[in-house]
Design a protein around this motif. Structure first.
Motif, short mmCIF file in Angstrom:
data_model
loop_
_atom_site.label_atom_id
_atom_site.label_comp_id
_atom_site.label_asym_id
_atom_site.label_seq_id
_atom_site.Cartn_x
_atom_site.Cartn_y
_atom_site.Cartn_z
N THR A 197 0.87 -1.45 -0.21
CA THR A 197 -0.17 0.36 0.26
C THR A 197 0.55 1.31 0.40
OG1 THR A 197 -2.47 -1.17 1.13
CG2 THR A 197 -1.57 1.13 1.53
N GLN A 198 1.81 1.26 0.66
CA GLN A 198 2.97 2.55 1.05
C GLN A 198 3.17 2.89 -0.43
OE1 GLN A 198 3.27 4.69 3.57
NE2 GLN A 198 0.75 2.94 3.96
N ARG A 199 3.62 1.86 -0.59
CA ARG A 199 4.74 2.04 -2.62
C ARG A 199 3.49 2.42 -3.37
NH1 ARG A 199 6.34 -3.51 -3.05
NH2 ARG A 199 4.65 -4.33 -4.79
N VAL A 200 2.17 1.81 -3.43
CA VAL A 200 1.19 1.97 -4.27
C VAL A 200 0.91 3.64 -3.93
CG1 VAL A 200 -1.32 1.78 -4.60
CG2 VAL A 200 0.35 0.32 -5.05
N ILE A 201 0.94 4.41 -2.99
CA ILE A 201 0.32 5.40 -2.67
C ILE A 201 1.98 6.04 -3.18
CG2 ILE A 201 0.69 7.21 -0.70
CD1 ILE A 201 -1.06 5.56 1.39
N GLU A 202 2.65 5.61 -3.21
CA GLU A 202 4.12 6.69 -3.65
C GLU A 202 4.59 6.86 -4.87
OE1 GLU A 202 7.50 8.83 -3.19
OE2 GLU A 202 5.88 8.09 -1.80
N ASN A 203 4.07 5.28 -5.48
CA ASN A 203 4.03 5.65 -7.06
C ASN A 203 2.47 6.84 -7.49
OD1 ASN A 203 7.15 4.32 -7.53
ND2 ASN A 203 5.19 1.97 -6.83
N SER A 204 2.07 6.44 -6.80
CA SER A 204 0.89 7.49 -7.32
C SER A 204 0.87 8.83 -7.17
CB SER A 204 -0.33 6.53 -5.99
OG SER A 204 -0.70 5.22 -7.14
N ARG A 205 1.47 9.30 -5.74
CA ARG A 205 2.22 10.73 -5.25
C ARG A 205 1.58 11.70 -6.46
NH1 ARG A 205 3.34 11.17 -0.59
NH2 ARG A 205 4.29 9.25 -0.50
N ASP A 206 2.04 11.70 -7.66
CA ASP A 206 1.87 11.87 -8.78
C ASP A 206 0.65 12.37 -9.50
OD1 ASP A 206 4.30 13.54 -7.95
OD2 ASP A 206 5.35 13.34 -9.21
#
Length: 604
Positions: free
Chosen positions: A12-21
């Protein structure tokens, strides 16, 4: 209350980071849309008159702005059994809206293909791109900006993802998906499968086959196998986009009607204050929950394409590596046909989504704290709806049939229903939940085809009566729209039943109902060249030894592909409207990104 599993948290944290922009840009757009959406009192009177003219009984309420106006986007047609019950929904929904001082209008309709009708036919090449068409139709319906909330009426394969993609671009509004439920159970799935295989091997004729099929698909409602349509309903529960427990209640029941009424009343409540907008309900955690539910229940492989697509519409990035990592820790807790013997009605009777969600939350495998269309986060979805002269919910504590549903502590399989395969032939999905473990590894000479009709012809002549990896290429989104190749299942199952080691490798799709035969599907990059570079499948030749291994996650060949000339790309066919979709083929991106021309062209 259980803590979130470490792997679920990490993904989930990786998805959040990859989705940030992308997520930041999406939410900013939704804030701007909410701020600039015109109040009805500010719209020109001529515009309002056009919008109110057909409302008749509701004209006064709409003129005076007495309450929220719900926009219905419907995928009704009566050729598609799952959507046939929607025929009377709009007029009933108008009545339900008036009960709470709201109004309701049909904002627009979308197409709704039945993949069961087009399987093996030319029209199947339009199927995947119908999702983009549905999203565009949803956008047109909602572009009138006359609505305070959205009701989406749709169930089947591309329809729910398409509705969701379209609605998310109007995510400043609250939205609820309203299913109509599965048809009653027909003949057993084992009987149906046996007749199909007998027909494939010439033991029974067309008349017997048709009678068998009509015994399965016999009345209004969703088909009862656990394919893409019913996986859609599971995901809507996991993401909190249904009234809790609405997914698998059959059409025509008092409980079904009560759930539909509750959806309208809730939309009126949310629309009055623009509460719980869709853009905030569908976030990174909700997307992860959808994947977890898919893995835990052995859902349709088509969602390896659809989830990345609708996630992108919300500014979220998720890929097959994320799904594969989740699959390692999410156990298979449901066995629903084609992964088991019982259908979705038996699944629902055994405890259904209430039990599944409760188990996943208790084990820390799903996000409890998501914003849903209902109160109390995902906890509300651990209960099942019942009718006791009124609509009530009762928490599902235990499985009522351990052949259908098991606790996380005693699962059918220790990991999820899907595997990621990688290697020198590309990346592919493998539905492990439907395949016996002794068939998870197949290594055999390849036989190359470019249409499923050619595979069936080769089967009928006995050419495939041996250990073989059947490769069907030039079936990707850019080649011909990525049709489902479900017609291959019976002949390949016959070969497997004769004792042969058989697997399928394709850049096309298989039906969400497919199982039993090991298959590496959605191979990406696809065979058709992109920017002059062909996919590895275009370099394979008959006789090359191909390995498909779900144990190690391998899709490879021993052959040296380095200096080979690619196979010529087949001419793209016309007829049945296929030529109108060339622009979608040419602009579509890869299967792992969602195979969408719409999203790629929009820069999403």
């Amino acid at each position: 209350m259980s803590n979130l599993h470490d792997i679920v948290h990490r993904v989930t944290q990786r998805v959040i980071e990859n989705s940030r922009d992308g997520r930041t840009a999406y939410l900013e757009l939704m804030r701007r849309e909410a701020d600039r959406a015109p109040e009805h009192k500010d719209v020109a009177c001529s515009n309002l008159a056009h919008a109110f003219a057909g409302a008749m009984q509701d004209q006064d309420a709409m003129k005076q702005g007495r309450g929220p106006n719900i926009g219905v986007v419907t995928a009704y047609n009566d050729m598609l059994s799952a959507h046939a019950p929607y025929y009377r929904y709009p007029e009933r929904m108008k009545i339900h809206a008036r009960e709470v001082g709201a109004t309701c209008q049909v904002a627009g309709g979308t197409p709704a293909m039945c993949d069961g009708v087009t399987q093996g036919e030319d029209g199947m090449e339009l199927s995947l791109f119908s999702r983009d068409t549905i999203a565009l139709s949803t956008g047109i319906a909602l572009s009138h900006q006359m609505y305070d909330a959205i009701a989406c009426l749709g169930i089947c394969d591309k329809i729910v993802p398409g509705l969701l993609i379209g609605a998310l671009r109007f995510g400043h509004l609250p939205a609820i998906f309203v299913p109509s439920g599965p048809m009653p159970s027909g003949i057993s799935n084992s009987q149906k499968q046996e007749t199909r295989q007998k027909y494939a091997s010439g033991e029974v004729g067309r008349e017997e086959l048709l009678e068998s099929e009509l015994g399965s698909y016999h009345s209004p409602g969703t088909c009862t196998f656990y394919g893409t349509a019913n996986s859609n309903q599971m995901m809507m529960e996991m993401m909190g986009l249904h009234v809790p427990g609405a997914a698998f209640v059959q059409p025509g029941m008092k409980l079904r009607q009560a759930l539909d009424r509750a959806a309208v009343h809730r939309l009126a409540q949310l629309g009055a204050g623009r509460e719980r907008p869709l853009s905030e309900v569908v976030d990174e955690k909700a997307i992860v929950n959808a994947v977890v539910g898919l893995l835990a229940t052995g859902g349709s492989t088509n969602h390896a394409i659809h989830i990345p697509a609708f996630a992108r519409a919300a500014g979220v990035r998720i890929d097959w590596d994320d799904m594969a990592e989740l699959s390692r820790v999410v156990p298979l807790v449901a066995r629903v046909y084609p992964n088991g013997t019982g259908d979705v009605n038996q699944f629902h009777a055994a405890g259904g989504m209430g039990y599944v969600i409760g188990e996943l939350l208790e084990a820390g495998l799903a996000h409890r704290d998501i914003l849903t269309v209902w109160e109390d986060g995902l906890d509300a979805y651990t209960a099942e709806p019942v009718w006791n002269d009124d609509l009530e919910w009762q928490r599902v504590e235990t499985t009522r049939d351990d052949a259908m549903l098991r606790p996380v502590a005693e699962p059918f399989q220790s990991d999820g229903g899907m595997r990621l395969l990688t290697g020198n032939l590309g990346r592919a999905c493998f539905k492990s939940s439907a395949v016996a473990r002794e068939r998870w590894t197949i290594e055999a000479p390849a036989r190359i085809f470019e249409t499923q009709a050619d595979v069936i012809e080769a089967f009928s002549t006995g050419e495939l009566d041996r250990d073989v990896v059947v490769v069907v290429r030039f079936q990707g989104p850019r080649a011909n729209g990525m049709p489902e190749l479900h017609a291959l299942t019976p002949p390949l199952a016959v070969l497997q039943g004769r004792g042969h080691r058989v697997a399928l490798v394709t850049d096309g799709r298989m039906s969400g109902a497919s199982g039993k035969v090991p298959a590496a599907i959605h191979v990406t990059p696809e065979a058709r060249a992109l920017d002059g570079v062909p996919g590895p499948l275009a370099l394979l030749r008959d006789g090359d030894v191909v390995k498909v291994c779900a144990e190690t996650g391998e899709l490879s060949t021993q052959a040296d592909l380095t200096n080979r000339e690619p196979a010529p790309e087949p001419d793209r066919a016309a007829g049945v409207g296929r030529e109108m979709f060339r622009m979608m083929q040419d602009q579509a991106d890869g299967a792992e990104q969602g195979a969408s021309a719409l999203l790629a062209s929009a820069g999403l």
